[in-house]
Write a protein that holds these residues in place. Sequence first.
Motif, short mmCIF file in Angstrom:
data_model
loop_
_atom_site.label_atom_id
_atom_site.label_comp_id
_atom_site.label_asym_id
_atom_site.label_seq_id
_atom_site.Cartn_x
_atom_site.Cartn_y
_atom_site.Cartn_z
N THR A 13 -9.28 6.83 -2.89
CA THR A 13 -9.60 7.56 -4.11
C THR A 13 -10.17 6.58 -5.12
O THR A 13 -9.52 5.60 -5.48
CB THR A 13 -8.34 8.24 -4.68
OG1 THR A 13 -7.81 9.12 -3.70
CG2 THR A 13 -8.67 9.01 -5.94
N CYS A 14 -11.37 6.87 -5.57
CA CYS A 14 -12.04 6.04 -6.58
C CYS A 14 -11.92 6.75 -7.93
O CYS A 14 -12.25 7.92 -8.06
CB CYS A 14 -13.50 5.85 -6.22
SG CYS A 14 -14.43 4.96 -7.48
N VAL A 15 -11.45 6.03 -8.93
CA VAL A 15 -11.33 6.57 -10.27
C VAL A 15 -12.62 6.30 -11.02
O VAL A 15 -13.13 5.18 -11.01
CB VAL A 15 -10.14 5.92 -11.01
CG1 VAL A 15 -10.07 6.38 -12.44
CG2 VAL A 15 -8.84 6.23 -10.28
N VAL A 22 -10.33 8.43 -17.85
CA VAL A 22 -10.56 8.95 -16.51
C VAL A 22 -11.22 10.32 -16.61
O VAL A 22 -10.71 11.23 -17.25
CB VAL A 22 -9.23 9.05 -15.73
CG1 VAL A 22 -9.47 9.68 -14.36
CG2 VAL A 22 -8.60 7.68 -15.57
N ASP A 24 -13.08 11.58 -13.57
CA ASP A 24 -13.19 12.16 -12.24
C ASP A 24 -12.53 11.23 -11.23
O ASP A 24 -12.29 10.05 -11.51
CB ASP A 24 -14.67 12.36 -11.88
CG ASP A 24 -14.89 13.40 -10.80
OD1 ASP A 24 -13.89 13.99 -10.33
OD2 ASP A 24 -16.05 13.63 -10.43
N ARG A 25 -12.23 11.80 -10.08
CA ARG A 25 -11.73 11.03 -8.94
C ARG A 25 -12.57 11.43 -7.74
O ARG A 25 -12.77 12.62 -7.49
CB ARG A 25 -10.26 11.33 -8.69
CG ARG A 25 -9.34 10.72 -9.73
CD ARG A 25 -7.88 11.08 -9.44
NE ARG A 25 -6.97 10.30 -10.23
CZ ARG A 25 -6.69 10.51 -11.51
NH1 ARG A 25 -7.28 11.48 -12.15
NH2 ARG A 25 -5.83 9.74 -12.15
N GLU A 27 -13.24 10.92 -3.50
CA GLU A 27 -12.77 10.44 -2.20
C GLU A 27 -13.97 9.77 -1.52
O GLU A 27 -14.97 10.44 -1.24
CB GLU A 27 -12.26 11.60 -1.35
CG GLU A 27 -10.92 12.13 -1.79
CD GLU A 27 -9.78 11.14 -1.61
OE1 GLU A 27 -9.77 10.40 -0.61
OE2 GLU A 27 -8.91 11.10 -2.50
N ARG A 65 -12.39 1.15 -5.57
CA ARG A 65 -11.35 1.80 -6.36
C ARG A 65 -11.76 2.29 -7.74
O ARG A 65 -11.15 3.22 -8.27
CB ARG A 65 -10.16 0.85 -6.54
CG ARG A 65 -9.54 0.41 -5.25
CD ARG A 65 -8.42 1.30 -4.90
NE ARG A 65 -7.80 0.84 -3.66
CZ ARG A 65 -7.14 1.63 -2.87
NH1 ARG A 65 -7.01 2.89 -3.17
NH2 ARG A 65 -6.62 1.17 -1.77
#
Length: 72
Positions: A13-15, A22, A24-25, A27, A65
Amino acid sequence: MADPAYLVDDTVTCVVQVQGKVRDRLEVPADVDDDTLRELALASDKVVAALAGRGVRTVVVRAPRLVNVVPA
């Protein structure tokens, strides 16, 4: 005995942050490169909405990340 092939994460999961918050997240594959991650982050609908038409001054990428977008 555990199979080592199953112990490796295929995705992480990349923040994605805009102005340090923050937004969005994503994959993404664990072996994603900086340029691909930058493109994915800037194409995100949530990031586009957070920028609200402002330009981008800097994009800091710490694959896989974190992506931090600094608006102009």
